[in-house]
Design an enzyme around this catalytic site. Structure first.
Site, PDB file in Angstrom:
ATOM      1  N   ASP A 186     -18.965  -9.950  -9.102  1.00  0.00           N
ATOM      2  CA  ASP A 186     -18.903  -9.043  -7.904  1.00  0.00           C
ATOM      3  C   ASP A 186     -18.130  -7.780  -8.066  1.00  0.00           C
ATOM      4  O   ASP A 186     -18.363  -6.683  -7.744  1.00  0.00           O
ATOM      5  CB  ASP A 186     -17.851  -9.997  -6.857  1.00  0.00           C
ATOM      6  N   GLU A 222       0.662  -1.211  -0.085  1.00  0.00           N
ATOM      7  CA  GLU A 222       0.106  -0.041  -0.078  1.00  0.00           C
ATOM      8  C   GLU A 222       0.773   1.191  -0.047  1.00  0.00           C
ATOM      9  O   GLU A 222       2.033   1.107   0.485  1.00  0.00           O
ATOM     10  CB  GLU A 222      -0.861   0.110   1.437  1.00  0.00           C
TER      11      GLU A 222
END
Length: 303
Positions: free
Chosen positions: A238, A213
């Site tokens: 999804d 991240e």
């Protein structure tokens, strides 16, 4: 995807002993391009830089006032050979012209994309646990990946209006063309091609992995939970649901559904995702745009 013979050649490969401008090395560079396109691009870029440096040295010599007392064909030949050696010594240095030429060639030929894919995407790509495939084998991998997910992407496209090519490309970027999968604890695939995390609203199975991240502009390794699916089709379904129902992506979906399929709309889609917070990687939009363009080339080549 680089075919043999697509790279210009102006000198020999390293170790051949020939100087820049030796046309007999064309076949050797073509063979190298077939085996390792990225290495061939770097070598070609060095050759162009060497030629540029030779011309620069020549111009400097011509601008210098000479006495002419010792000038003859022999001394001129010796000077040219010396300039060639100087040019070769100054070629290929970090931050030089060759590096800029190589980057441009890689962008034009779609070769540099694989290097970008080697880095995990902040939106949820897993840390690479397998060696990165060479550029020479990537084109076949690209074609196989596109074929394997095309039907699922088309179904999701019909539900959202987002072009199937954009979805295929995002799945390719997040998963490294399927070679950097997010895996469950038992080693099986989670089929999470889009790097979708398992937030508080997710009640299905999860896969916990180490990912990258970007925090404050710096990459950081951390452990996170990601959604796990029974199949690739479930992953696309999804993703379509997420894009269609989440308010943060409403503008991205609307714009992608209305704009004609083009390089500009691909860039707008990628930038829209980044602005909406799909990924923390500051270069996410640029990386995804390149993969979309590569995906479109793969699709055209397959038709």
């Amino acid at each position: 995807m680089t075919a043999a013979g697509s790279l210009p050649s102006l000198s020999s490969l390293p170790g051949s002993g020939a100087s820049a401008g030796d046309a007999t090395s064309i076949a050797g560079l073509r063979s190298a391009a077939a085996r390792d396109p990225k290495a061939a691009i770097k070598e070609t870029a060095k050759q162009f830089e060497a030629l540029f440096m030779q011309q620069l040295m020549k111009s400097m010599r011509e601008a210098t006032i000479s006495s002419g007392m010792l000038d003859n064909e022999g001394t001129k030949l010796g000077t040219e050979m010396l300039d060639t050696q100087y040019a070769n010594k100054m070629t290929g240095l970090p931050g030089g012209l060759a590096a800029a030429i190589a980057r441009q060639l890689e962008r034009q030929m779609g070769v540099g994309a694989s290097a970008a894919l080697a880095a995990p995407a902040a939106a949820g790509a897993a840390a690479a646990s397998t060696p990165v495939a060479s550029d020479a084998s990537l084109s076949q991998r690209q074609s196989d990946f596109v074929r394997s997910v095309q039907a699922s992407a088309q179904t999701a496209s019909a539900q959202t209006g987002i072009p199937a090519a954009f979805m295929v490309a995002q799945a390719a970027h997040e998963s490294g063309w399927g070679r950097r999968e997010i895996r469950n604890a038992d080693g099986s695939s989670s089929h999470n091609l889009f790097g979708v995390k398992a937030g508080a609203g997710w009640s299905g199975p999860t896969a916990e992995i180490t990912t990258t991240e970007w925090v404050g502009g710096e990459p950081q390794k951390m452990t996170a939970k990601f959604r796990a699916y029974a199949s690739v089709d479930d992953a696309f379904q999804d993703y379509a649901k997420l894009m269609k129902q989440s308010p943060r992506y409403a503008g991205v979906v609307a714009q992608a559904a209305q704009a004609p399929l083009s390089a500009a709309s691909a860039q707008d889609f990628a930038q829209g995702l980044q602005r909406a917070g799909y990924a923390t990687d500051p270069a996410y939009a640029d990386k995804l745009t390149r993969v979309i363009n590569t995906t479109l080339r793969v699709q055209r080549a397959s038709t």
